[in-house]
Design a protein around this motif. Structure first.
Motif, PDB file in Angstrom:
ATOM      1  N   PRO A 114       2.220  34.645   9.167  1.00  0.00           N
ATOM      2  CA  PRO A 114       2.908  35.943   8.528  1.00  0.00           C
ATOM      3  C   PRO A 114       2.307  37.174   9.010  1.00  0.00           C
ATOM      4  CG  PRO A 114       1.824  34.349   7.081  1.00  0.00           C
ATOM      5  CD  PRO A 114       1.766  33.531   8.369  1.00  0.00           C
ATOM      6  N   PHE A 125       7.135  42.998  11.137  1.00  0.00           N
ATOM      7  CA  PHE A 125       7.140  41.944  10.094  1.00  0.00           C
ATOM      8  C   PHE A 125       7.461  40.720  10.561  1.00  0.00           C
ATOM      9  CE2 PHE A 125       9.153  40.104   6.307  1.00  0.00           C
ATOM     10  CZ  PHE A 125       7.998  40.582   5.285  1.00  0.00           C
ATOM     11  N   PRO A 127       7.513  36.676   8.682  1.00  0.00           N
ATOM     12  CA  PRO A 127       7.306  36.195   7.579  1.00  0.00           C
ATOM     13  C   PRO A 127       6.781  34.724   7.246  1.00  0.00           C
ATOM     14  CG  PRO A 127       9.525  35.851   8.458  1.00  0.00           C
ATOM     15  CD  PRO A 127       8.907  36.580   9.229  1.00  0.00           C
ATOM     16  N   SER A 140       5.640  30.129   4.311  1.00  0.00           N
ATOM     17  CA  SER A 140       5.606  31.359   3.700  1.00  0.00           C
ATOM     18  C   SER A 140       7.101  31.921   4.164  1.00  0.00           C
ATOM     19  CB  SER A 140       4.524  32.140   4.269  1.00  0.00           C
ATOM     20  OG  SER A 140       4.716  32.323   5.695  1.00  0.00           O
ATOM     21  N   GLY A 142       9.291  36.151   3.201  1.00  0.00           N
ATOM     22  CA  GLY A 142       9.007  37.575   3.232  1.00  0.00           C
ATOM     23  C   GLY A 142      10.138  38.391   2.377  1.00  0.00           C
ATOM     24  N   ARG A 154       6.769  42.597   1.789  1.00  0.00           N
ATOM     25  CA  ARG A 154       5.747  41.594   0.966  1.00  0.00           C
ATOM     26  C   ARG A 154       6.015  40.183   1.472  1.00  0.00           C
ATOM     27  NH1 ARG A 154       7.369  38.974  -3.743  1.00  0.00           N
ATOM     28  NH2 ARG A 154       9.133  40.075  -3.903  1.00  0.00           N
ATOM     29  N   LEU A 155       4.939  39.691   1.618  1.00  0.00           N
ATOM     30  CA  LEU A 155       4.796  38.057   1.920  1.00  0.00           C
ATOM     31  C   LEU A 155       4.666  37.340   0.752  1.00  0.00           C
ATOM     32  CD1 LEU A 155       2.358  38.441   4.973  1.00  0.00           C
ATOM     33  CD2 LEU A 155       4.797  37.988   5.224  1.00  0.00           C
ATOM     34  N   GLU A 156       5.392  35.954   0.865  1.00  0.00           N
ATOM     35  CA  GLU A 156       5.404  35.367  -0.305  1.00  0.00           C
ATOM     36  C   GLU A 156       4.890  33.732   0.336  1.00  0.00           C
ATOM     37  OE1 GLU A 156       6.148  34.733  -4.491  1.00  0.00           O
ATOM     38  OE2 GLU A 156       6.628  36.323  -3.397  1.00  0.00           O
TER      39      GLU A 156
END
Length: 168
Positions: A114, A125, A127, A140, A142, A154-156
């Motif tokens: 990521p 970007f 993810p 992950s 995003g 935003r990364l998750e």
């Protein structure tokens, strides 16, 4: 505009479906390649889903394009897997391609790592991967939120999202 961004699912459709179900409302899903048959299942199980996707180096028989350039939420987005730009080495070639297209956002995958980085006024970007993450992190994905106030990436991470869900 709220965009869910995934890449490198490599046939891990159960996790992709879990992410889509848990995501809440969003306007668009971007898949940056190496999807295997995941997009076929996704279209079947989520028929109203707005989706843009490219093929990756592990999608040899895909009819998807290798890259897309489009406007979303008023921003110019360049979507590619990244392997053709040697992103495992550096972002130079990808940066030049983004500049040439006058992209404001470049979304890519391939590295399974990521990344949120700004260079030359462009947001790069990645993810990460819903299959395996090369940084040793959990899988992950995003988010890109595009609006008049700008772009919010935003990364998750799956493990963190699951912990939050368990705590509720």
């Amino acid at each position: 505009m709220r965009i869910l961004v995934v890449s490198d699912t490599h046939g891990n459709y159960p996790l992709l479906a879990e992410v889509v179900k848990a995501a809440g409302p969003f306007d668009l899903l971007l898949h940056a390649g190496d999807s295997g048959n995941d997009l076929v299942h996704l279209s079947r199980d989520f028929p109203g889903l707005s989706l843009r996707a490219v093929a990756g180096n592990c999608d040899p028989f895909s009819t998807l394009p290798r890259e897309l350039f489009f406007t979303a939420g008023g921003y110019q987005i360049f979507l590619t897997h990244g392997d053709r730009y040697r992103v495992k080495w550096d972002l130079l070639r990808l940066s030049l391609a983004g500049q040439e297209r006058r992209a404001q956002v470049v979304v890519f995958g391939h590295t399974h790592a990521p990344l949120i980085r700004y260079e030359q006024g462009i947001l790069f970007f990645n993810p990460g991967s819903l299959y395996r993450n090369s940084t040793g992190e959990t899988p992950s994905y995003g988010w890109l939120e595009l609006g008049p106030g700008g772009i919010r990436p935003r990364l998750e991470f799956i493990a963190e999202r699951r912990k939050r869900a368990d705590a509720q």
